[in-house]
Design an enzyme around this catalytic site. Structure first.
Site, PDB file in Angstrom:
ATOM      1  N   GLU A   1     -50.868  13.016   7.032  1.00 58.87           N
ATOM      2  CA  GLU A   1     -49.805  13.967   8.383  1.00 58.87           C
ATOM      3  C   GLU A   1     -50.055  13.235   8.843  1.00 58.87           C
ATOM      4  OE1 GLU A   1     -46.754  15.259   8.034  1.00 58.87           O
ATOM      5  OE2 GLU A   1     -48.044  16.330   5.641  1.00 58.87           O
TER       6      GLU A   1
HETATM    7  C1  LIG Z   1     -56.192  13.403   0.204  1.00 60.58           C
HETATM    8  C2  LIG Z   1     -54.679  13.375   0.526  1.00 60.58           C
HETATM    9  C3  LIG Z   1     -53.510  13.794   0.631  1.00 60.58           C
HETATM   10  C4  LIG Z   1     -52.640  12.615   0.489  1.00 60.58           C
HETATM   11  N1  LIG Z   1     -51.691  13.949   0.549  1.00 60.58           N
HETATM   12  C5  LIG Z   1     -49.722  13.684   0.841  1.00 60.58           C
HETATM   13  C6  LIG Z   1     -48.656  13.693   0.590  1.00 60.58           C
HETATM   14  O1  LIG Z   1     -48.710  14.527   0.068  1.00 60.58           O
HETATM   15  N2  LIG Z   1     -47.594  13.124   0.671  1.00 60.58           N
HETATM   16  C7  LIG Z   1     -48.062  11.664   1.276  1.00 60.58           C
HETATM   17  O2  LIG Z   1     -46.814  10.802   1.483  1.00 60.58           O
HETATM   18  N3  LIG Z   1     -48.949  11.306   1.909  1.00 60.58           N
HETATM   19  C8  LIG Z   1     -49.588  12.112   1.786  1.00 60.58           C
HETATM   20  N4  LIG Z   1     -51.437  11.504   1.329  1.00 60.58           N
HETATM   21  C9  LIG Z   1     -50.906   9.946   2.390  1.00 60.58           C
HETATM   22  C10 LIG Z   1     -51.684  10.102   4.011  1.00 60.58           C
HETATM   23  O3  LIG Z   1     -50.445  10.476   4.410  1.00 60.58           O
HETATM   24  C11 LIG Z   1     -51.417   8.861   4.625  1.00 60.58           C
HETATM   25  O4  LIG Z   1     -53.194   8.718   3.849  1.00 60.58           O
HETATM   26  C12 LIG Z   1     -52.190   8.065   5.999  1.00 60.58           C
HETATM   27  O5  LIG Z   1     -51.120   8.839   6.154  1.00 60.58           O
HETATM   28  C13 LIG Z   1     -52.485   7.190   6.509  1.00 60.58           C
HETATM   29  O6  LIG Z   1     -51.929   6.181   5.982  1.00 60.58           O
HETATM   30  P1  LIG Z   1     -52.826   4.458   4.547  1.00 60.58           P
HETATM   31  O7  LIG Z   1     -53.968   5.934   4.316  1.00 60.58           O
HETATM   32  O8  LIG Z   1     -51.959   4.290   4.120  1.00 60.58           O
HETATM   33  O9  LIG Z   1     -53.144   4.146   6.150  1.00 60.58           O
HETATM   34  P2  LIG Z   1     -52.921   3.215   6.715  1.00 60.58           P
HETATM   35  O10 LIG Z   1     -51.565   3.431   7.399  1.00 60.58           O
HETATM   36  O11 LIG Z   1     -52.832   1.704   5.938  1.00 60.58           O
HETATM   37  O12 LIG Z   1     -53.614   3.406   7.819  1.00 60.58           O
HETATM   38  C14 LIG Z   1     -55.330   2.475   7.664  1.00 60.58           C
HETATM   39  C15 LIG Z   1     -55.738   2.858   9.221  1.00 60.58           C
HETATM   40  O13 LIG Z   1     -54.882   1.759   9.878  1.00 60.58           O
HETATM   41  C16 LIG Z   1     -55.240   2.531  11.232  1.00 60.58           C
HETATM   42  N5  LIG Z   1     -53.364   2.013  12.031  1.00 60.58           N
HETATM   43  C17 LIG Z   1     -52.424   1.844  11.425  1.00 60.58           C
HETATM   44  N6  LIG Z   1     -51.214   1.560  12.056  1.00 60.58           N
HETATM   45  C18 LIG Z   1     -51.173   1.407  13.498  1.00 60.58           C
HETATM   46  C19 LIG Z   1     -50.853   1.639  14.657  1.00 60.58           C
HETATM   47  N7  LIG Z   1     -49.216   0.862  14.909  1.00 60.58           N
HETATM   48  N8  LIG Z   1     -52.144   2.236  15.549  1.00 60.58           N
HETATM   49  C20 LIG Z   1     -53.007   2.268  15.589  1.00 60.58           C
HETATM   50  N9  LIG Z   1     -54.154   2.846  14.123  1.00 60.58           N
HETATM   51  C21 LIG Z   1     -53.123   2.202  13.207  1.00 60.58           C
HETATM   52  C22 LIG Z   1     -54.461   3.610  10.927  1.00 60.58           C
HETATM   53  O14 LIG Z   1     -54.553   5.391  12.329  1.00 60.58           O
HETATM   54  C23 LIG Z   1     -56.074   3.965  10.160  1.00 60.58           C
HETATM   55  O15 LIG Z   1     -56.912   4.584  10.559  1.00 60.58           O
HETATM   56  C24 LIG Z   1     -52.458  11.693   1.190  1.00 60.58           C
HETATM   57  C25 LIG Z   1     -53.715  11.048   1.313  1.00 60.58           C
HETATM   58  C26 LIG Z   1     -55.054  11.734   0.725  1.00 60.58           C
HETATM   59  C27 LIG Z   1     -55.934  10.987   1.173  1.00 60.58           C
END
Ligand SMILES: Cc1cc2nc3c(=O)[nH]c(=O)nc-3n(C[C@H](O)[C@H](O)[C@H](O)COP(=O)(O)OP(=O)(O)OC[C@H]3O[C@@H](n4cnc5c(N)ncnc54)[C@H](O)[C@@H]3O)c2cc1C
Length: 603
Positions: free
Chosen positions: A441
């Site tokens: 989220e």
């Molecule tokens: C168990 C689990 C359940 C989930 N459930 C759902 C679901 O039901 N539906 C769904 O759609 N998704 C779901 N997710 C996905 C989750 O919402 C994302 O993993 C999360 O939003 C982060 O995206 P990412 O993993 O691609 O990380 P990335 O976007 O690649 O981010 C990696 C790191 O970079 C940082 N970062 C990225 N951009 C910036 C910026 N502009 N400024 C500062 N920091 C930044 C982030 O804070 C993070 O620390 C789930 C994930 C997990 C692990």
């Protein structure tokens, strides 16, 4: 196995005494049904369900996990039956609109119950939890036909919902999504793409699953301006509205993960599946925000629920476990050693948990009142005021309560010593389950940018002023109250400093936008600590008044004042460090080159 008693006394303190929920409910249309007796009965019955039905499935669900067989996902043993009981009990529809089969009770009541679900079985709670967001998105943005087809089923809980945003190459930056939606001759869409990490994407709890999916139309503009929202049912409803033909959406695999093992985290394949546009084309992200805001508050409550669960078990253990003698001499001389609760450091850990649990509960229930007013308030200016506070506080609820929730559950393990690390006690599960709450989220980093960038700086500080004015008013009103001086004095100073720090960042950001990102997480944590300080000061005032009135629950109220004092003296000083870190600016973070990061070689 961990035990749990719903904190009913504290809920009543916050709702009835501190935030005057009876008057709040009496003013809401439909809220008059939520009389104190009805609220008490619902909370007590919810507490029973959480303790007797959900808690016994928490550890077994963690150990068993979910199973994917022939494209079908089986949730852990007992989850399906518990869900049936939940639906039969009418719990999913509690706060939903009667127009769609709901009971029309206030959202805040459902949020109070949600804490109990999160304390007893977070993984299970996510199956019904995601349906609320899906229902909200359809209620606000769906057509009448979509509402008639899907909303009632979601409200009743016979179908569950999901939120399909994330793709392998993007989570935070949804402008990068590749899932495509091509219009078909009959006005529907053919959706193709892969979504990952989809919570409750596939399971055997309900007869149908309603996916809300972000995808791009063929002529969509680049980036986040070109995202549309679609509803994609697992089974296409037939003419009677029952699950009919199987749609092509399927679960490709389940993720093996650190925590919430009982919840199915799915890779979802959309192979030319049938979907229906929700809201206007290319406005999907705005529509999805309806769902995300509800879900963000829900995740904050997950942090709170886990904090409370860990605290209760750590407290029971600390009373029981005998190790060493108190530094000032034996406290239980008849026993071979003193219980560890006599040691100041163990008390530090327990009180940290207690303060975050009670502070978090106040924050959630304060914010929940704003949500009630935004949704049902009759007065436009009151609604606008509540909307500003809700929007300001949502990233704080989400990120602060999950950050401190992770700290609190870790302290729970620490109180248990080595036993905390052993599966049997259930304390390590709480840490593993809590870890995800800081990520999904929108990570803490993203919540912090939302708070500082979008909510505070983009409104030229106006949204913050609405809240700091309220705190200022409280401090002024209690200025001469000697009994509250230990709380009101420091709170007034911090409240003024909050504004100054914000201005400082705003000034620096005029020259360098990176200053916002460099300050944001410390700013969010600072904001969280000050917000809880305000609420603890109000709690202390309430407790003092009850004591002066000669309450026969003196121990409860005195403990409340002690907890507030602990919070002010032992946790609030963390704001000093956050303020210094905010002022340290971007330079120390940005100096190293991304290429070698000062290592002398490229990774
Ligand atoms: C168990 C689990 C359940 C989930 N459930 C759902 C679901 O039901 N539906 C769904 O759609 N998704 C779901 N997710 C996905 C989750 O919402 C994302 O993993 C999360 O939003 C982060 O995206 P990412 O993993 O691609 O990380 P990335 O976007 O690649 O981010 C990696 C790191 O970079 C940082 N970062 C990225 N951009 C910036 C910026 N502009 N400024 C500062 N920091 C930044 C982030 O804070 C993070 O620390 C789930 C994930 C997990 C692990």
């Amino acid at each position: 196995m961990p035990d749990y008693q719903a904190p009913l006394r504290d809920l009543r303190f916050v709702m009835d005494e501190m935030l005057d929920y009876p008057a709040h409910y009496a003013r809401l249309p439909g809220g008059e049904e939520a009389t104190p007796d009805v609220v008490t009965a619902i909370l007590e019955e919810g507490a029973r369900f959480a303790r007797e039905v959900l808690l016994p499935l928490n550890q077994s669900g963690d150990q068993e996990g979910c199973l994917l067989e022939g494209g079908e996902v089986k949730a852990p043993k007992g989850f399906r039956e518990a869900y049936q009981q939940f639906v039969e009990g009418g719990w999913p529809s509690l706060a939903a609109d009667p127009a769609h089969g709901g009971q029309g009770l206030p959202h805040s009541l459902a949020m109070a119950l949600n804490e109990m679900i999160c304390s007893t079985n977070l993984a299970w709670g996510m199956y019904p939890g995601l349906s609320h967001g899906a229902a909200d998105a359809l209620r606000h943005h769906g057509t009448e036909e979509q509402q008639a087809t899907y909303l009632t089923k979601l409200v009743e809980g016979v179908w569950t919902g999901t939120m399909c945003l994330t793709e392998p190459h993007c989570g935070t930056d949804l402008g990068l999504i590749k899932t495509r939606a091509v219009p078909t001759a009959d006005g529907a869409y053919e959706i193709t793409g892969t979504k990952i990490f989809i919570s409750a994407g596939e399971h055997d709890l309900a007869e149908n699953i309603v996916h809300l999916v972000l995808a791009k139309l063929p002529d969509a503009p680049e980036g986040s301006k070109g995202i549309s929202l679609f509803v994609v049912p697992k089974f296409l409803p037939d003419a009677e509205g029952n699950p009919g033909k199987r749609n092509g959406v399927s679960c490709g695999s389940l993720e093996h993960k650190m925590g919430i093992h009982g919840n199915a985290t799915c890779v979802m394949n959309f192979d030319g599946v049938r979907g229906f546009l929700v809201g206007p084309p290319n406005k999907g992200l705005a529509c999805m925000f309806t769902m995300m805001n509800a879900a963000r508050l829900g995740v904050g409550i997950q942090g709170l629920g886990l904090t409370e669960a860990s605290f209760q078990n750590a407290l029971a253990y600390a009373r029981d476990r005998l190790q060493m003698r108190a530094l000032s001499g034996p406290k239980a001389p008849e026993r071979p050693a003193d219980p560890i609760i006599v040691h100041p450091d163990v008390r530090r850990m327990l009180l940290t948990q207690k303060a975050f649990a009670e502070g978090g509960r106040m924050l959630v229930l304060y914010t929940a009142q704003m949500l009630d007013i935004v949704e049902h308030g009759q007065d436009a200016s009151e609604r606008e005021h509540a909307e500003t506070l809700l929007s300001l506080l949502t990233p704080i609820v989400k990120a602060f309560l999950t950050e401190v929730g992770f700290e609190a559950t870790n302290e729970g393990v620490q109180v248990f010593g080595g036993h905390g690390f052993i599966q049997e006690w259930g304390m390590e599960q709480l840490v593993r389950d809590a870890r995800i709450t800081r990520l999904y989220e929108g990570t803490t980093g993203i919540q912090a940018l939302d708070l500082l960038g979008r909510k505070v700086l983009m409104s030229q500080g106006e949204s913050l002023k609405v809240f700091t004015k309220e705190i200022h008013k409280f401090c002024k009103a209690e200025e001469a109250n000697g009994e509250l001086a230990e709380f009101v004095g420091p709170l007034a100073k911090l409240n003024a400093e909050w504004g100054e720090l914000t201005m400082g960042i705003g000034m620096k950001a005029m020259n360098d936008r990176e200053e916002v990102g460099a300050a944001s997480v410390d700013y969010l944590m600072y904001s969280g600590y000050v917000t809880l300080a305000y609420l603890f000061a109000r709690a202390a005032k309430q407790a003092r008044e009850a004591l002066s009135a000669g309450s026969d629950e003196a121990a409860f109220y005195e403990a409340k004042i002690h907890t507030a004092r602990f919070y002010f003296q032992r946790l609030l000083p963390r704001t000093l460090a956050h303020a210094r870190l905010i002022q340290a600016g971007a330079e120390p973070l940005m100096a190293l080159s991304p290429e070698d990061f000062g290592l002398g070689f490229e990774i």
